[in-house]
Design an enzyme around this catalytic site. Structure first.
Site, mmCIF file in Angstrom:
data_model
loop_
_atom_site.group_PDB
_atom_site.id
_atom_site.type_symbol
_atom_site.label_atom_id
_atom_site.label_comp_id
_atom_site.label_asym_id
_atom_site.label_seq_id
_atom_site.Cartn_x
_atom_site.Cartn_y
_atom_site.Cartn_z
ATOM 1 N N MET A 61 -11.233 -6.707 5.834
ATOM 2 C CA MET A 61 -10.383 -5.760 6.576
ATOM 3 C C MET A 61 -9.988 -6.370 7.912
ATOM 4 S SD MET A 61 -9.851 -3.021 4.764
ATOM 5 C CE MET A 61 -8.961 -2.167 6.077
ATOM 6 N N ASP A 106 -4.967 3.365 -1.518
ATOM 7 C CA ASP A 106 -5.995 3.559 -0.501
ATOM 8 C C ASP A 106 -6.620 4.940 -0.605
ATOM 9 O OD1 ASP A 106 -6.122 1.168 1.173
ATOM 10 O OD2 ASP A 106 -4.013 1.608 1.618
ATOM 11 N N HIS A 150 -1.332 -1.227 -4.272
ATOM 12 C CA HIS A 150 -2.593 -0.961 -3.567
ATOM 13 C C HIS A 150 -2.705 0.531 -3.259
ATOM 14 C CE1 HIS A 150 -5.965 -2.302 -0.964
ATOM 15 N NE2 HIS A 150 -5.536 -1.411 -0.078
ATOM 16 N N SER A 200 0.843 -1.195 0.000
ATOM 17 C CA SER A 200 0.000 0.000 0.000
ATOM 18 C C SER A 200 0.875 1.241 0.000
ATOM 19 C CB SER A 200 -0.889 0.017 1.239
ATOM 20 O OG SER A 200 -1.460 1.316 1.364
ATOM 21 N N ASP A 233 -6.292 -6.987 4.497
ATOM 22 C CA ASP A 233 -5.680 -5.651 4.536
ATOM 23 C C ASP A 233 -5.728 -5.117 5.957
ATOM 24 O OD1 ASP A 233 -4.910 -3.020 4.089
ATOM 25 O OD2 ASP A 233 -6.571 -2.541 2.734
ATOM 26 N N HIS A 258 -8.559 0.757 -3.502
ATOM 27 C CA HIS A 258 -9.420 0.424 -2.363
ATOM 28 C C HIS A 258 -10.138 1.707 -1.948
ATOM 29 C CE1 HIS A 258 -9.478 -0.851 2.199
ATOM 30 N NE2 HIS A 258 -10.687 -0.804 1.681
ATOM 31 N N MET A 277 -9.359 7.549 0.705
ATOM 32 C CA MET A 277 -10.181 7.851 1.894
ATOM 33 C C MET A 277 -10.775 9.244 1.734
ATOM 34 S SD MET A 277 -7.558 6.632 4.836
ATOM 35 C CE MET A 277 -6.725 5.037 4.748
ATOM 36 N N MET A 291 -12.331 3.731 0.261
ATOM 37 C CA MET A 291 -12.972 3.876 1.572
ATOM 38 C C MET A 291 -13.737 5.192 1.526
ATOM 39 S SD MET A 291 -9.724 2.475 3.716
ATOM 40 C CE MET A 291 -8.637 2.751 2.307
HETATM 41 C C1 DX5 Z 1 -6.224 0.950 6.028
HETATM 42 C C2 DX5 Z 1 -5.829 0.711 4.583
HETATM 43 C C3 DX5 Z 1 -4.666 -0.184 4.448
HETATM 44 C C4 DX5 Z 1 -3.410 0.327 5.088
HETATM 45 C C5 DX5 Z 1 -2.661 -0.854 5.604
HETATM 46 O O1 DX5 Z 1 -7.432 1.601 6.098
HETATM 47 O O2 DX5 Z 1 -6.889 0.135 3.859
HETATM 48 O O3 DX5 Z 1 -4.430 -0.573 3.103
HETATM 49 O O4 DX5 Z 1 -2.582 1.050 4.242
HETATM 50 O O5 DX5 Z 1 -1.585 -0.412 6.340
HETATM 51 P P1 DX5 Z 1 -0.778 -1.391 7.285
HETATM 52 O O6 DX5 Z 1 -0.232 -2.490 6.428
HETATM 53 O O7 DX5 Z 1 0.266 -0.507 7.839
HETATM 54 O O8 DX5 Z 1 -1.745 -1.916 8.312
HETATM 55 ZN ZN ZN Z 2 -6.406 -0.734 1.776
#
Ligand code: DX5
Ligand code: ZN
Length: 225
Positions: free
Chosen positions: A140, A38, A36, A13, A178, A69, A40, A71
């Protein structure tokens, strides 16, 4: 499982990368299977990362499959932007939409793979009827929103239940995990039936991120052997 050799996919990620130099950060992980991304929105999760313009920039600097991904609330409104950014897979949260089947169909008609994700407190069985309509289920293993949190082993019951259902129906659906994945937690996830492993802080916090990608893959393979 389906008789094919097990091929764990490691998806670092970029949430844990240096945002000021994403091109170089991606070049540091040549062994990664997927990248990946992320996204948000500060509403679905209490944090804001980046959106489609950054995903588009990432898509331009790598040939690796980009796994977005989302969110975010109201994914139906935004998924097209991530397809246009070059995503190979777009995963959205079932908690964020009343019509997950519709969002998956939208992605497929745009030529993209579709994933659904469940937060740690969301049961997966109510979504079993969607399995024919998606390519991936993301379980998750932390509350979404932040990197660097501790792995929640209790979600592995959902992984085992999904693995059994996917295999029983002979479906071609990947199980992704994840949150809190590192060299000490990846083995139990692989043994429970995961195929795709997201790791942010474990990879980018390592002195040699690419060596960590290789280590993670080796641990997953060992655990499943
Ligand atoms: C969290 C994200 C993850 C995050 C994982 O909300 O969806 O992809 O980057 O980070 P680590 O591997 O540090 O838990
Ligand atoms: Zn993620």
């Amino acid at each position: 499982m389906n008789g094919m050799p097990y091929q764990p996919l490691i998806a670092p990620s970029i949430l844990s990368a240096d945002f000021a130099r994403l091109d170089r950060e991606i070049e540091r992980i040549p062994s990664a299977d997927w990248i990946h991304v992320d996204v948000m929105d500060g509403h679905f999760v209490p944090n804001l990362s980046f959106g489609a313009p950054v995903a588009k920039a990432v898509g331009r600097v790598t040939d690796k499959p980009m796994d977005c991904h989302l969110m975010i609330e109201d994914p139906a409104r935004w998924v097209r932007d991530y397809v246009d950014a070059g995503a190979v897979n777009v995963t959205f949260h079932v908690e964020a939409t009343d019509d997950p089947r519709g969002v998956a169909d939208l992605l497929h008609s745009a030529g993209c793979r579709a994933g659904i994700s469940v937060k740690p407190g969301t049961a997966v069985e109510p979504y079993f009827d969607l399995l024919e309509h998606v390519d991936l289920v993301l379980v998750m293993s932390v509350e979404p929103g932040f990197g660097g949190q501790a792995f929640m082993p209790e979600v592995l019951d959902k992984v085992r239940s999904l693995r059994a259902e996917i295999d029983r129906r002979g479906l071609d659906v990947l199980i992704q995990i994840d949150g809190g994945i590192d060299a000490s937690t990846i083995g139990e996830c692989a043994a429970a039936g995961c195929d795709v492993f997201v790791a942010g802080s474990a990879v980018y916090g390592a002195p040699d991120p690419d060596a960590m990608v290789e280590t993670l893959r080796a641990r997953a393979l060992d655990a499943r052997a």
